[in-house]
Design an enzyme around this catalytic site. Sequence first.
Site, PDB file in Angstrom:
ATOM      1  N   ASP A  71     -16.884 -19.038  -3.109  1.00 52.77           N
ATOM      2  CA  ASP A  71     -17.511 -20.240  -3.674  1.00 52.77           C
ATOM      3  C   ASP A  71     -16.866 -21.517  -3.132  1.00 52.77           C
ATOM      4  O   ASP A  71     -15.728 -21.501  -2.661  1.00 52.77           O
ATOM      5  CB  ASP A  71     -17.458 -20.235  -5.205  1.00 52.77           C
ATOM      6  CG  ASP A  71     -16.113 -19.752  -5.760  1.00 52.77           C
ATOM      7  OD1 ASP A  71     -15.095 -19.875  -5.054  1.00 52.77           O
ATOM      8  OD2 ASP A  71     -16.087 -19.270  -6.893  1.00 52.77           O
ATOM      9  N   ASN A 140     -16.175 -18.372 -19.029  1.00 50.53           N
ATOM     10  CA  ASN A 140     -17.564 -18.333 -19.523  1.00 50.53           C
ATOM     11  C   ASN A 140     -18.311 -17.102 -19.007  1.00 50.53           C
ATOM     12  O   ASN A 140     -19.526 -17.018 -19.126  1.00 50.53           O
ATOM     13  CB  ASN A 140     -18.309 -19.618 -19.121  1.00 50.53           C
ATOM     14  CG  ASN A 140     -18.418 -19.798 -17.611  1.00 50.53           C
ATOM     15  OD1 ASN A 140     -17.987 -18.933 -16.847  1.00 50.53           O
ATOM     16  ND2 ASN A 140     -18.994 -20.901 -17.181  1.00 50.53           N
ATOM     17  N   HIS A 142     -18.406 -16.078 -15.801  1.00 46.13           N
ATOM     18  CA  HIS A 142     -18.900 -16.128 -14.429  1.00 46.13           C
ATOM     19  C   HIS A 142     -18.095 -15.214 -13.507  1.00 46.13           C
ATOM     20  O   HIS A 142     -16.923 -14.921 -13.770  1.00 46.13           O
ATOM     21  CB  HIS A 142     -18.997 -17.564 -13.899  1.00 46.13           C
ATOM     22  CG  HIS A 142     -17.710 -18.280 -13.628  1.00 46.13           C
ATOM     23  ND1 HIS A 142     -17.603 -19.654 -13.744  1.00 46.13           N
ATOM     24  CD2 HIS A 142     -16.495 -17.856 -13.242  1.00 46.13           C
ATOM     25  CE1 HIS A 142     -16.371 -20.014 -13.423  1.00 46.13           C
ATOM     26  NE2 HIS A 142     -15.671 -18.939 -13.114  1.00 46.13           N
ATOM     27  N   GLU A 147     -22.680 -18.931 -12.633  1.00 49.51           N
ATOM     28  CA  GLU A 147     -22.551 -19.416 -14.003  1.00 49.51           C
ATOM     29  C   GLU A 147     -23.527 -18.688 -14.929  1.00 49.51           C
ATOM     30  O   GLU A 147     -24.479 -18.050 -14.460  1.00 49.51           O
ATOM     31  CB  GLU A 147     -22.841 -20.923 -14.018  1.00 49.51           C
ATOM     32  CG  GLU A 147     -21.823 -21.762 -13.241  1.00 49.51           C
ATOM     33  CD  GLU A 147     -20.560 -22.051 -14.027  1.00 49.51           C
ATOM     34  OE1 GLU A 147     -19.910 -21.098 -14.503  1.00 49.51           O
ATOM     35  OE2 GLU A 147     -20.200 -23.238 -14.142  1.00 49.51           O
TER      36      GLU A 147
END
Length: 245
Positions: A71, A140, A142, A147
């Site tokens: 990423d 969260n 991910h 996401e």
Amino acid sequence: MPAEPTVKIVSSAEAVGQSAAAIVAATIARKPDVAISIPTGSTPLGMFRDLIGRVNAGTLSFAKTHIFCLDEYVGVTPDDPNSLTGWLEGVFLKPARVPRANVHVLPSSAPDLASAAAGYERDIAGHGGLELAVLGLGGNGHIAYNEPGSAGDSRTRVIDLTPESIEQAKGYFEGRSVPTHAMTVGVGTLLEARQIVLIVHGHSKAEILRAALRDPETADVPASFLRRVGEKVLVIADQEAAALL
Ligand code: PGA
């Protein structure tokens, strides 16, 4: 029904890193020219230390191995102090002596992001697909920067960062404006890797790890999609992260 992921519980964060590093090293020993992806974040630091130690001891070499980054923020190039790729270069790629030509960086500053992302997918495929994907678990849920809301068959693409991720990134951007988008390797791309190792440590990840592995699969927790290919997934967690399993 696919088999559930194998969960290996170890005593400490350091042991998580050592255990993951042993798998990376064994994979490269078996086939030096494979494609591997590695995560950014604080989770893999122990793994990086262990791997760099092996390189310095002469028992491991990345000379032929291709490393695919997972990423990067949109519009941020590796020379930017807040680049995820630049960070990875400093903490791992350079000290582990991964040849620059073998490092594959998300084209997150390309003029045409969609076609550049498709090109990154072709680059992975051109190296035989990912032999091993090492992943961290976001607070969260991910994986890479997929996401919540990411589809299980998503490919490399630009995503909107959640307010939570933007908030988390503020600490690094020190007053400068935080990017709102990132390019990430897709969930579907990751699920095609021949082996997947999810590394997790600390109390703060216990509830999201439980949700990912025990609650019904959901795009709200993208890591839960790993159970679609559970037979090739190894979760390495310390006792704190595994406390609610
Ligand atoms: P962390 O991030 O390792 O800094 O907890 C994990 C992730 O977001 O993938």
